[in-house]
Design an enzyme around this catalytic site. Structure first.
Site, short mmCIF file in Angstrom:
data_model
loop_
_atom_site.label_atom_id
_atom_site.label_comp_id
_atom_site.label_asym_id
_atom_site.label_seq_id
_atom_site.Cartn_x
_atom_site.Cartn_y
_atom_site.Cartn_z
N ARG A 121 0.56 -1.13 -0.19
CA ARG A 121 0.09 0.06 0.20
C ARG A 121 0.82 1.28 0.14
NH1 ARG A 121 -3.40 2.79 4.47
NH2 ARG A 121 -4.00 4.62 3.52
N HIS A 179 -3.17 10.86 0.58
CA HIS A 179 -2.75 10.74 2.08
C HIS A 179 -1.52 11.90 2.48
CE1 HIS A 179 -0.56 7.60 4.67
NE2 HIS A 179 -0.38 8.81 5.11
N GLU A 199 -7.56 8.15 6.85
CA GLU A 199 -7.83 9.24 7.66
C GLU A 199 -8.07 10.17 8.01
OE1 GLU A 199 -4.91 8.82 10.25
OE2 GLU A 199 -4.41 6.56 10.34
N ASN A 209 -7.56 1.98 10.14
CA ASN A 209 -6.42 1.95 10.46
C ASN A 209 -6.50 1.76 12.07
OD1 ASN A 209 -5.85 2.07 7.83
ND2 ASN A 209 -4.64 4.39 8.74
N TYR A 222 -4.48 1.32 16.04
CA TYR A 222 -3.56 1.33 16.53
C TYR A 222 -3.33 1.09 18.23
CZ TYR A 222 -1.64 3.00 12.23
OH TYR A 222 -0.01 3.39 11.49
N GLU A 237 -4.01 -0.34 7.63
CA GLU A 237 -2.23 -0.28 8.83
C GLU A 237 -2.74 -0.14 10.13
OE1 GLU A 237 -1.57 4.12 9.78
OE2 GLU A 237 -1.82 4.91 7.28
#
Length: 507
Positions: free
Chosen positions: A83, A127, A172, A299, A301, A378
């Site tokens: 990606r 991005h 995002e 994504n 985290y 991600e």
């Protein structure tokens, strides 16, 4: 879980994609070469105090010149997919008008080389690197930027549509709005707080217009959007903490997912016209935003612990990933981000809580019954890496055991959660992309937050695979051997984890 390579490989369903991710601005460098125009991030990064130690993205990983070397490392790793993002400023320097042929040529070569090495391209259109002329005209506060992204999608579809397997329209939008327009920690550096709401809608509209353009061009690749998701956890059983966590959930998660997946903004957001008269979405806009997707990118985290009121003392930056800025202690703040007690943290101060990967997926499954297939687009962690030079050799080793554990635990948790009987069994989980393939320019944190599977010496540009790279290589090899019916012993090539260069030490 901390799954071994073979244990994790045994959990991988047929066709599950294992990949790595990067973004153009963070790795390419060559900011003023071959017709690339400046982006808003070029200007923001050049302002003293914007980036840790005033570090510059001008060279970064020099991927623009070293791309073949990087693809060779990806091939050696054995990944299914890469990606990357298309630099809008490199392809369309002014944010409108004709394309720059040199920019198109670079991505042509990248995509062709990926395919020649058996690696499937996933291309992200936006991005964060908005062309400077668009930023100067208001950026995402200006509705026109959404239409310019749609035009950019037309260019990308014509140039690469025959070879890209998956497209991400916008990466995002939550981070762009929160850090770039509400708090001023990222480009374009505006601190508009609640008045930043139009930037939410315009990004989502840009997603819809880009999706429409790609579909009109009949690209064969699947199309989706990617957003960050963080489960919001009340700090205590106090009802005010629960309300605060709910508000944070709306602001960081549902504000972006609901319009795309349900065709409407959360009820509490509909009062937003009080703050901005320009935030009044039309039904036509919502139809564009909520067009059916081929996949949804998540994504993930960390979770976020939320308490009512301004809080006390310094806390990790959490959702606003900047330079350690204190998000608590602000007089009059309705809620604050608190640290999880007795919890390991990354170098960013983010809590390492892999069990909340299951919570995130379960919440998505519960909220969006018609959720399309999901990719974790991600996932990863920054830790301070130590380069080891064994006595009497010129070898370089990076025993990043903590990153290896983070990835093993999070990938394993996601797979277990989406298996039959799992907490999120309704989700069709199709893949996991590690952030990031290599250490890079990590936005406002500069080069102080290494996420990579590959270490980059930013003075010499020497690339050194870390223990986590070899572990993922082993997972992929074990999966391949199992699917081919080979004996288990053949599925375990020597890795750093098994040799004298193994991750026996700590970060």
């Amino acid at each position: 879980m901390n799954a071994s390579a073979n244990d994790l490989a045994s959990l991988l369903p047929p066709g599950f994609t294992l990949g790595v991710a990067t973004s153009a601005f963070q790795i390419e460098g060559a900011l003023d070469e071959d017709g690339r125009g400046p982006s808003g991030w070029d200007v923001f990064a050049a302002k003293p105090g914007s980036i840790v130690e005033d570090q510059s993205p001008a060279v970064s990983c020099d991927h623009y010149h070293r791309m073949p070397e990087d693809v060779a490392l990806m091939k050696d790793l054995g990944i299914d997919s890469y990606r990357f993002s298309l630099s809008w400023s490199r392809i369309q320097p002014g944010g409108s008008g004709p394309a720059n042929s040199a920019g198109l040529d670079f991505y042509d070569r990248l995509i062709d080389l990926l395919l020649a090495n058996g690696i499937s391209p996933m291309a992200t259109l936006y991005h964060w690197d908005t062309p400077l002329p668009l930023d100067e005209a208001g950026g995402w506060m200006n509705r026109d930027t959404a239409y310019r992204l749609g035009d950019f999608a037309v260019i990308a579809a014509a140039a690469f549509g025959d070879r890209v397997k998956r497209w991400v329209t916008v990466n995002e939008p939550a981070t762009v709005t929160t850090n770039g327009y509400a708090l001023g920690m990222h480009a374009p550096g505006q601190a508009l707080m609640l008045k930043a709401l139009p930037s939410v809608h315009h990004q989502l509209l840009g997603h819809g217009l880009a999706l429409q353009a790609l579909r009109a061009a009949k690209v064969p690749g699947d199309i989706g959007i990617t957003n960050v998701y963080s489960p919001m956890v009340p700090a205590t059983a106090n009802p005010l903490d629960k309300v605060s966590a709910g508000l944070m959930d709306v602001a960081q998660n549902r504000l972006y997912a609901d319009p795309v997946l349900l065709g409407k903004y959360p009820d509490v957001i509909r009062a937003a016209t009080f703050f901005s008269s320009s935030f009044s979405p039309s039904s036509e806009d919502m139809e564009l935003i909520s067009q059916p997707l081929d996949f949804y990118g998540l994504n993930y985290y960390m979770p976020t612990l939320v308490g009512a009121g301004p809080g006390e003392g310094a806390v990790p930056p959490g959702m606003a990933e900047a330079m350690g800025d204190d998000l608590s202690g602000t007089p009059g703040a309705p809620f604050h981000i608190a640290p999880f007690p007795d919890t390991e943290t990354t170098a960013y101060g983010w809590p390492v809580k892999p069990e909340y990967m299951s919570v995130a997926l379960a919440e998505m499954a519960d909220r969006y019954p018609d959720l399309p297939p999901v990719y974790i687009t991600e996932g990863g962690a920054s830790f301070e890496d130590v380069v080891v030079h064994p006595v009497g050799t010129d070898r370089r080793m990076i025993p990043d055991e903590r990153r290896l554990r983070y990835l093993a635990d999070h990938i394993g948790t996601a797979l277990e959660a989406t298996r039959p009987g799992g907490a999120a069994e309704a989700i069709d989980l199709r893949g996991y992309y590690v952030w990031s393939f290599m250490d890079n320019f990590e936005w406002s944190a500069g080069y102080k937050q290494p996420f990579g599977l590959v270490h980059v010496d930013f003075e010499t540009q020497v690339r050194t695979p870390k223990a986590s790279y070899y572990w993922l290589q082993e997972v992929i090899a074990a999966r391949s051997a199992a699917s081919a019916g080979e004996p288990e012993s053949l599925a375990q090539p020597e890795s750093l984890a098994q040799s004298d260069s193994g991750p026996g030490g700590r970060d």
